[in-house]
Design a protein around this motif. Structure first.
Motif, PDB file in Angstrom:
ATOM      1  N   ILE A   4      31.583  50.758  26.219  1.00  0.00           N
ATOM      2  CA  ILE A   4      32.941  49.778  26.573  1.00  0.00           C
ATOM      3  C   ILE A   4      33.954  49.786  25.263  1.00  0.00           C
ATOM      4  N   LEU A   5      33.481  49.887  24.129  1.00  0.00           N
ATOM      5  CA  LEU A   5      34.256  50.154  23.144  1.00  0.00           C
ATOM      6  C   LEU A   5      35.323  51.210  23.330  1.00  0.00           C
ATOM      7  N   LEU A   6      34.447  52.475  23.529  1.00  0.00           N
ATOM      8  CA  LEU A   6      35.159  53.589  23.726  1.00  0.00           C
ATOM      9  C   LEU A   6      36.245  53.586  24.798  1.00  0.00           C
ATOM     10  N   ALA A   7      35.815  52.924  25.919  1.00  0.00           N
ATOM     11  CA  ALA A   7      36.567  52.765  27.095  1.00  0.00           C
ATOM     12  C   ALA A   7      37.917  52.209  26.810  1.00  0.00           C
ATOM     13  N   LYS A   8      37.599  50.995  25.861  1.00  0.00           N
ATOM     14  CA  LYS A   8      38.878  50.165  25.662  1.00  0.00           C
ATOM     15  C   LYS A   8      39.682  50.734  24.805  1.00  0.00           C
ATOM     16  N   PHE A   9      39.259  51.624  23.811  1.00  0.00           N
ATOM     17  CA  PHE A   9      40.023  52.014  22.599  1.00  0.00           C
ATOM     18  C   PHE A   9      40.215  53.463  22.850  1.00  0.00           C
ATOM     19  N   TRP A  10      40.104  53.945  23.989  1.00  0.00           N
ATOM     20  CA  TRP A  10      40.302  55.415  24.210  1.00  0.00           C
ATOM     21  C   TRP A  10      41.532  56.138  23.761  1.00  0.00           C
ATOM     22  N   ARG A  11      42.666  55.316  23.896  1.00  0.00           N
ATOM     23  CA  ARG A  11      43.887  55.906  23.317  1.00  0.00           C
ATOM     24  C   ARG A  11      44.020  56.046  21.870  1.00  0.00           C
ATOM     25  N   GLU A  12      43.501  54.938  21.096  1.00  0.00           N
ATOM     26  CA  GLU A  12      43.569  54.998  19.721  1.00  0.00           C
ATOM     27  C   GLU A  12      42.902  56.044  19.391  1.00  0.00           C
ATOM     28  N   ILE A  13      41.465  56.320  19.801  1.00  0.00           N
ATOM     29  CA  ILE A  13      40.620  57.319  19.257  1.00  0.00           C
ATOM     30  C   ILE A  13      41.380  58.759  19.770  1.00  0.00           C
ATOM     31  N   VAL A  14      42.005  58.977  20.686  1.00  0.00           N
ATOM     32  CA  VAL A  14      42.563  60.426  21.094  1.00  0.00           C
ATOM     33  C   VAL A  14      43.804  60.343  20.063  1.00  0.00           C
ATOM     34  N   ILE A  15      44.604  59.331  19.834  1.00  0.00           N
ATOM     35  CA  ILE A  15      45.626  59.388  18.908  1.00  0.00           C
ATOM     36  C   ILE A  15      44.903  59.642  17.529  1.00  0.00           C
TER      37      ILE A  15
END
Length: 158
Positions: A4-15
């Motif tokens: 759920i955290l990965l799905a919520k912050f996927w843009r930040e993780i990719v950035i």
């Protein structure tokens, strides 16, 4: 929960991942640029060292050539001085011989036939000695011609 955290912050993780890759790429490029600069510096140092070594060799060859020319000039001047002394001695001996022959010519006219025979024998000896001296002179001249040819041959190779 992690999903759920990965799905919520996927843009930040990719950035973040892309930013990390960008920083890594910048660091790699910087390292390559530094390596290239180091290679350029080493190359310039090698070129400078080779140029300096070439100039040292060229100056050594030039100095040797100059010393050889100076030595040849000095040797030539010494030979010329010896030749001048020989010429002066020959001129003095020739003058004495002329004086002797002149005295004998004036006195022989008054002498008898035995004295004339001695005079003829003496002239024959003088002629033989003169001939021998001319032969020596010709040999010396040939030696000088040979020296000149040797020098010309030696300088033709330069």
């Amino acid at each position: 929960m992690n999903a759920i955290l990965l799905a919520k912050f996927w843009r930040e993780i990719v950035i973040f991942v892309l930013s990390s890759l960008f920083v890594f790429a910048l660091f790699s490029v910087y390292t390559l640029v530094q390596s290239i600069e180091h290679i350029k510096t080493e190359h310039e140092l090698t070129l400078t060292t080779e140029r300096a070594a070439y100039e040292v060799r060229a100056r050594k060859i030039e100095r040797q050539s100059h010393e050889q020319v100076i030595q040849a000039i000095n040797d030539s001047q010494a030979r010329e001085a010896a030749i001048a002394v020989d010429v002066a001695n020959t001129n003095r001996a020739n003058e004495r011989l002329h004086q002797t022959v002149d005295r004998l010519n004036t006195s022989i006219a008054r002498e008898n036939s035995a004295a004339r025979a001695d005079y003829a024998a003496t002239l024959s000896i003088l002629f033989k000695e003169s001939t021998a001296r001319y032969i020596e002179l010709a040999k010396a001249a040939d030696g000088h011609v040979n020296d000149i040819r040797t020098l010309q041959d030696a300088n033709a190779n330069k």
